[in-house]
Design a protein around this motif. Structure first.
Motif, PDB file in Angstrom:
ATOM      1  N   PHE A 194       1.001  -1.242   0.106  1.00 52.82           N
ATOM      2  CA  PHE A 194      -0.539  -0.436  -0.291  1.00 52.82           C
ATOM      3  C   PHE A 194       0.732   1.382  -0.520  1.00 52.82           C
ATOM      4  O   PHE A 194       0.302   2.600  -0.098  1.00 52.82           O
ATOM      5  N   THR A 195       1.977   0.998  -0.151  1.00 54.25           N
ATOM      6  CA  THR A 195       2.796   2.172  -0.105  1.00 54.25           C
ATOM      7  C   THR A 195       3.164   2.747  -0.988  1.00 54.25           C
ATOM      8  O   THR A 195       3.243   3.747  -1.641  1.00 54.25           O
ATOM      9  N   TYR A 196       3.553   1.622  -2.244  1.00 47.57           N
ATOM     10  CA  TYR A 196       4.416   1.312  -3.343  1.00 47.57           C
ATOM     11  C   TYR A 196       3.429   1.502  -4.571  1.00 47.57           C
ATOM     12  O   TYR A 196       3.179   2.327  -5.574  1.00 47.57           O
ATOM     13  N   LEU A 197       2.590   0.787  -4.219  1.00 49.47           N
ATOM     14  CA  LEU A 197       0.605   1.084  -4.998  1.00 49.47           C
ATOM     15  C   LEU A 197       0.722   2.011  -5.733  1.00 49.47           C
ATOM     16  O   LEU A 197       0.143   2.605  -6.808  1.00 49.47           O
ATOM     17  N   LEU A 236       0.347   3.267  -9.546  1.00 47.84           N
ATOM     18  CA  LEU A 236      -0.593   4.102 -10.046  1.00 47.84           C
ATOM     19  C   LEU A 236      -1.236   5.684  -9.933  1.00 47.84           C
ATOM     20  O   LEU A 236      -1.015   6.168 -11.524  1.00 47.84           O
ATOM     21  N   PHE A 237      -0.310   7.283  -9.568  1.00 48.77           N
ATOM     22  CA  PHE A 237      -0.046   7.778  -9.573  1.00 48.77           C
ATOM     23  C   PHE A 237       0.454   8.528 -11.308  1.00 48.77           C
ATOM     24  O   PHE A 237      -0.424   8.698 -11.683  1.00 48.77           O
ATOM     25  N   PRO A 289       0.535  11.388 -18.149  1.00 52.86           N
ATOM     26  CA  PRO A 289       0.598  12.164 -19.380  1.00 52.86           C
ATOM     27  C   PRO A 289       0.180  13.763 -19.246  1.00 52.86           C
ATOM     28  O   PRO A 289       0.309  14.173 -19.703  1.00 52.86           O
ATOM     29  N   LEU A 290      -1.080  13.704 -17.967  1.00 48.88           N
ATOM     30  CA  LEU A 290      -1.407  14.975 -17.732  1.00 48.88           C
ATOM     31  C   LEU A 290      -0.594  16.150 -16.864  1.00 48.88           C
ATOM     32  O   LEU A 290      -0.915  17.021 -16.996  1.00 48.88           O
ATOM     33  N   VAL A 291       0.655  15.453 -15.847  1.00 50.16           N
ATOM     34  CA  VAL A 291       1.490  15.934 -15.123  1.00 50.16           C
ATOM     35  C   VAL A 291       2.117  16.674 -16.513  1.00 50.16           C
ATOM     36  O   VAL A 291       2.477  18.070 -16.186  1.00 50.16           O
ATOM     37  N   GLU A 292       2.364  16.039 -17.612  1.00 49.88           N
ATOM     38  CA  GLU A 292       2.682  17.041 -18.781  1.00 49.88           C
ATOM     39  C   GLU A 292       2.676  18.026 -19.365  1.00 49.88           C
ATOM     40  O   GLU A 292       3.112  18.343 -19.803  1.00 49.88           O
ATOM     41  N   THR A 293       1.532  17.941 -19.542  1.00 50.42           N
ATOM     42  CA  THR A 293       0.827  18.908 -20.196  1.00 50.42           C
ATOM     43  C   THR A 293       0.231  20.351 -19.077  1.00 50.42           C
ATOM     44  O   THR A 293       0.175  20.991 -19.843  1.00 50.42           O
TER      45      THR A 293
END
Length: 183
Positions: A57-60, A64-65, A71-75
């Protein structure tokens, strides 16, 4: 967790390859061990399961994010509405790191709390490491290795000298033990 266990977890996270977030795995293991969810006879199993759950639950969410939001962060890279909150997050992370440093310094320099004695050796060792890192621009690994070599040399000398000192002390102060040793 005790302060010593927390210091051990940070030391483990810093000395093993991988991210520092591995401290969470150690904390999960200790929590599982202490709770003994599977009975008093199997604390290792409880610790291992807790460590696995915490790691999962730390890495999942991170993966996922990254996969979903990459792609959203790049825009939004040039948009101030999105980059300004990240500056605040960065400041919060720095604050957490400083808080952790103060916590560990307190528990290393005053092991028995402020009412106890100040650990001068730890303070001098920390000061020497800071000087080596910042003044002389040595890397972290060489500083750690040099400290380990010196510590090992002191330990070897202590092991070689200590038996002779103990025999001398026994001969001077404990006549009954001295008589038993002569038999």
């Amino acid at each position: 967790m005790t302060p010593q266990q927390m210091i051990d977890s940070l030391a483990l996270g810093e000395t093993t390859p991988g991210p520092l977030i591995m401290v969470n795995t150690f904390v999960g293991f200790v929590a599982g061990w202490d709770q003994a969810w599977f009975g008093a006879d199997s604390p290792f199993l409880a610790g291992s399961v807790a460590a696995a759950v915490v790691s999962y639950f730390t890495y999942l969410p991170s993966f996922l994010f990254i996969l979903a939001g990459g792609p959203l962060v790049e825009t939004t890279h040039g948009n101030l509405k999105f980059t300004a909150p990240l500056t605040g997050v960065t400041a919060a992370v720095v604050g957490v790191i400083v808080n952790l440093a103060v916590f560990f310094a307190y528990h290393v320099f005053w092991p028995q709390s402020l009412a106890g004695r100040f650990d001068l050796f730890s303070a001098l060792l920390s000061l020497a490491a800071l000087l080596a890192l910042f003044r002389y621009k040595l890397g972290v690994i060489p500083v750690i290795c040099r400290r380990r070599v010196r510590r090992l040399a002191v330990a070897v000398v202590g092991v070689l000298i200590c038996p002779f000192l103990m025999v001398g002390i026994i001969n001077l102060s404990c006549p009954k033990i001295r008589q038993e040793l002569r038999r």
